[in-house]
Motif scaffolding. Structure first.
Motif, PDB file in Angstrom:
ATOM      1  N   GLY A  41      21.185  33.801  16.128  1.00 49.38           N
ATOM      2  CA  GLY A  41      21.393  32.224  14.893  1.00 49.38           C
ATOM      3  C   GLY A  41      22.013  31.765  15.982  1.00 49.38           C
ATOM      4  N   ALA A  42      22.838  31.558  16.987  1.00 51.75           N
ATOM      5  CA  ALA A  42      23.639  30.747  17.498  1.00 51.75           C
ATOM      6  C   ALA A  42      22.936  30.242  17.876  1.00 51.75           C
ATOM      7  N   LEU A  43      22.637  30.859  19.052  1.00 50.81           N
ATOM      8  CA  LEU A  43      21.256  30.306  20.016  1.00 50.81           C
ATOM      9  C   LEU A  43      20.176  29.258  19.157  1.00 50.81           C
ATOM     10  N   VAL A  44      19.744  29.972  17.948  1.00 47.42           N
ATOM     11  CA  VAL A  44      18.792  29.071  17.232  1.00 47.42           C
ATOM     12  C   VAL A  44      19.749  27.177  17.316  1.00 47.42           C
ATOM     13  N   ALA A  45      20.872  27.320  16.357  1.00 49.73           N
ATOM     14  CA  ALA A  45      21.913  26.816  16.498  1.00 49.73           C
ATOM     15  C   ALA A  45      21.947  25.557  17.405  1.00 49.73           C
ATOM     16  N   ARG A  46      21.788  26.044  18.263  1.00 48.93           N
ATOM     17  CA  ARG A  46      22.206  24.826  19.387  1.00 48.93           C
ATOM     18  C   ARG A  46      21.077  24.189  19.826  1.00 48.93           C
ATOM     19  N   ALA A  47      19.741  25.180  19.822  1.00 44.55           N
ATOM     20  CA  ALA A  47      18.331  24.439  20.288  1.00 44.55           C
ATOM     21  C   ALA A  47      18.142  23.222  19.028  1.00 44.55           C
ATOM     22  N   ASP A  48      18.648  23.645  17.477  1.00 44.78           N
ATOM     23  CA  ASP A  48      18.207  22.237  16.970  1.00 44.78           C
ATOM     24  C   ASP A  48      19.115  21.409  16.473  1.00 44.78           C
ATOM     25  N   ALA A  49      20.372  21.619  16.711  1.00 44.28           N
ATOM     26  CA  ALA A  49      21.322  20.748  17.446  1.00 44.28           C
ATOM     27  C   ALA A  49      20.555  19.997  18.458  1.00 44.28           C
ATOM     28  N   ALA A  50      20.383  20.126  19.768  1.00 46.46           N
ATOM     29  CA  ALA A  50      19.494  19.476  20.661  1.00 46.46           C
ATOM     30  C   ALA A  50      18.114  18.912  20.609  1.00 46.46           C
ATOM     31  N   LEU A  51      17.882  19.175  18.709  1.00 50.65           N
ATOM     32  CA  LEU A  51      16.174  18.686  18.188  1.00 50.65           C
ATOM     33  C   LEU A  51      16.869  17.487  18.032  1.00 50.65           C
ATOM     34  N   TYR A  52      17.850  17.569  16.695  1.00 43.64           N
ATOM     35  CA  TYR A  52      18.040  16.522  15.977  1.00 43.64           C
ATOM     36  C   TYR A  52      18.815  15.051  16.795  1.00 43.64           C
ATOM     37  N   ARG A  53      19.257  16.043  17.976  1.00 47.52           N
ATOM     38  CA  ARG A  53      20.242  14.312  19.057  1.00 47.52           C
ATOM     39  C   ARG A  53      18.932  13.770  19.772  1.00 47.52           C
ATOM     40  N   ALA A  54      17.865  14.456  19.880  1.00 42.54           N
ATOM     41  CA  ALA A  54      15.987  13.893  20.222  1.00 42.54           C
ATOM     42  C   ALA A  54      16.109  13.070  19.241  1.00 42.54           C
ATOM     43  N   LYS A  55      15.860  13.812  17.533  1.00 45.63           N
ATOM     44  CA  LYS A  55      15.733  13.134  16.975  1.00 45.63           C
ATOM     45  C   LYS A  55      16.682  11.378  16.217  1.00 45.63           C
ATOM     46  N   GLU A  56      17.381  11.171  16.730  1.00 40.29           N
ATOM     47  CA  GLU A  56      19.105  10.366  16.871  1.00 40.29           C
ATOM     48  C   GLU A  56      18.447   9.273  17.956  1.00 40.29           C
ATOM     49  N   LEU A  57      18.347   9.763  18.665  1.00 40.48           N
ATOM     50  CA  LEU A  57      17.917   8.992  19.665  1.00 40.48           C
ATOM     51  C   LEU A  57      16.499   8.541  20.035  1.00 40.48           C
ATOM     52  N   GLY A  58      15.738   7.703  19.037  1.00 41.41           N
ATOM     53  CA  GLY A  58      14.462   7.982  18.615  1.00 41.41           C
ATOM     54  C   GLY A  58      13.165   8.569  18.784  1.00 41.41           C
ATOM     55  N   ARG A  59      13.386  10.037  18.905  1.00 41.53           N
ATOM     56  CA  ARG A  59      11.738  10.567  18.679  1.00 41.53           C
ATOM     57  C   ARG A  59      11.275  10.933  19.912  1.00 41.53           C
ATOM     58  N   ASP A  60       9.930  11.424  20.089  1.00 49.44           N
ATOM     59  CA  ASP A  60       9.271  12.086  21.135  1.00 49.44           C
ATOM     60  C   ASP A  60      10.020  11.710  22.598  1.00 49.44           C
ATOM     61  N   ARG A  61      11.117  13.163  22.697  1.00 53.20           N
ATOM     62  CA  ARG A  61      12.000  12.653  23.685  1.00 53.20           C
ATOM     63  C   ARG A  61      12.301  14.255  24.072  1.00 53.20           C
ATOM     64  N   ILE A  62      12.590  14.401  24.931  1.00 52.55           N
ATOM     65  CA  ILE A  62      13.309  15.944  25.134  1.00 52.55           C
ATOM     66  C   ILE A  62      14.561  16.058  25.396  1.00 52.55           C
ATOM     67  N   VAL A  63      15.100  16.616  24.726  1.00 53.23           N
ATOM     68  CA  VAL A  63      17.032  16.458  25.302  1.00 53.23           C
ATOM     69  C   VAL A  63      17.508  17.767  25.262  1.00 53.23           C
ATOM     70  N   VAL A  64      18.154  18.512  26.355  1.00 52.20           N
ATOM     71  CA  VAL A  64      19.068  19.447  26.640  1.00 52.20           C
ATOM     72  C   VAL A  64      20.437  19.782  26.087  1.00 52.20           C
ATOM     73  N   ASP A  65      20.313  20.367  25.836  1.00 47.85           N
ATOM     74  CA  ASP A  65      21.874  20.738  24.809  1.00 47.85           C
ATOM     75  C   ASP A  65      23.105  20.560  27.032  1.00 47.85           C
ATOM     76  N   ALA A  66      23.820  20.719  26.009  1.00 53.24           N
ATOM     77  CA  ALA A  66      24.635  20.221  26.963  1.00 53.24           C
ATOM     78  C   ALA A  66      25.389  21.606  27.622  1.00 53.24           C
TER      79      ALA A  66
END
Length: 389
Positions: free
Chosen positions: A364-389
């Motif tokens: 569950g924690a891993l899924v949450a981290r991937a989702d957080a990176a996805l939300y970051r991609a949405k915030e940065l303008g969508r249509d992109r790939i964000v790798v979790d730090a």
């Protein structure tokens, strides 16, 4: 011991029962290609045995036809084994060998009671059955059967029994070839241990073993089809959330001991509701189907992909380093755009969030981290790939 003609009539009778069982009980139910090939092999075996009845009944030409039909039946056994590996076999490609054996049998003139063309018959039977055994042993090396998962236990047992039976039959025909060449067809050893009577008994045993296995595989095939329907999304063909979670957690447990890197990717369509509102749900379904098609085309056998729900997807990349995950997402996105439309600029965009799937962390924690990176991609303008730090 029973005479050879009685044994051959018994073989034909058993073969007729087996044909009805396999064709009507297995093939008509599952439409499995291997069942169709095996039905043809049983039919050819019976016809060949009928043609081996006394020469004064049918004539020498019938014996030559019997040789050709018997070898053709062995070729169908090879086709059945290839079908189990999902490998196609062209029926017409099996004809040259039986035709050569027929011509050889017609040309050979024998002064004894041995059927003409026997040596060529033995070579053809041994070759096709040995090829069948090779295919079956290779099936046992596939990932699912090799690991011996509970769901595949019955399938493994069925394939193993066929592999052993085919290997034994090929070895028997090899022994027949050697004894025929060295001792001769009239020798006591050849007639007692490798002659027509013993061959008919071996064929009868092979019919029983392989028919059991084919029937068992048909039951497995039906249950597998139901499992596939339960574990896969109808629209995209990808795993359901439940099936994906179970397989992903198993992959995490395995990675804890094997040190294979794992990467979790969360993907989500951008402005998907607008696509449905503007063009209809059929267009949205087309985009989802295209993404599923791209996943099946780009990801490897060990990778996992699922539709979490709606327009959300999760991927687990097995044996992929985090440094390479972005490249995989780029190739996946390109394949999706290509599958969706001839006009790539019209394809709805997708955002990706990528994180290392650390086996020491809860799923569950891993899924949450991937989702957080996805939300970051949405915030940065969508249509992109964000790798979790």
């Amino acid at each position: 011991m029973l005479d050879i003609d009685t044994l051959r009539i018994a073989q034909v009778s058993v073969g007729a029962c087996v044909f009805v069982l396999v064709y009507l009980g297995t093939y008509r139910t599952t439409r499995a290609p291997y069942a169709a090939w095996w039905s043809g092999a049983v039919l050819a075996s019976g016809v060949g045995s009928l043609l081996y009845l006394p020469l004064d009944t049918w004539g020498v030409a019938a014996a030559a036809i019997g040789n050709a039909v018997s070898v053709f039946g062995a070729g169908l056994v090879w086709g059945a084994a290839r079908a189990l590996r999902n490998r196609a076999t062209t029926l017409w490609h099996l004809f040259p060998v039986p035709l050569v054996i027929f011509a050889y049998s017609m040309a050979e003139s024998r002064q004894d009671e041995t059927l003409p063309g026997t040596f060529a018959l033995l070579l053809g039977m041994c070759a096709f059955i040995a090829l069948s055994a090779r295919e079956l042993w290779q099936i046992l090396q596939t990932r699912h059967l090799r690991k011996g998962a509970d769901a595949f236990h019955s399938a493994r047992a069925a394939v193993l029994s066929m592999a052993v039976a085919s290997t034994a039959a090929a070895s028997f025909y090899g022994l027949r070839i050697v004894s025929y060449a060295l001792a001769g067809p009239q020798s006591d050893f050849y007639l007692a241990w490798t002659g027509p009577k013993m061959t008919t008994l071996v064929v009868l045993l092979l019919l029983v073993v392989v028919t059991y296995s084919v029937t068992e595989l048909s039951h497995f095939e039906l249950s597998r089809q139901w499992r596939e329907r339960a574990n896969h999304d109808d629209l995209t063909g990808l795993l359901t959330r439940k099936a994906f979670t179970e397989l992903a957690e198993a992959a995490l447990s395995e990675a804890a001991t094997s040190a294979r890197p794992l990467v979790l990717v969360a993907a989500d369509f951008d402005h998907f509701k607008q696509l449905n509102d503007m063009y209809g749900h059929a267009e949205g379904d087309r985009a989802l189907h295209a993404f599923g098609e791209a996943c099946r085309g780009v990801l490897r056998e060990d990778d996992l992909a699922c539709r979490m729900g709606g327009e959300e997807f999760d991927l687990l990349l097995v044996g992929t380093a985090i440094e390479d995950a972005e490249s995989v997402c780029q190739r996946l996105n390109a394949a999706y755009v290509s599958a969706y439309s001839d006009a790539p600029e019209n394809a709805p965009t997708v955002s990706y969030g990528v994180t290392i799937a650390d086996p020491s962390k809860p799923w569950g924690a891993l899924v949450a981290r991937a989702d957080a990176a996805l939300y970051r991609a949405k915030e940065l303008g969508r249509d992109r790939i964000v790798v979790d730090a």
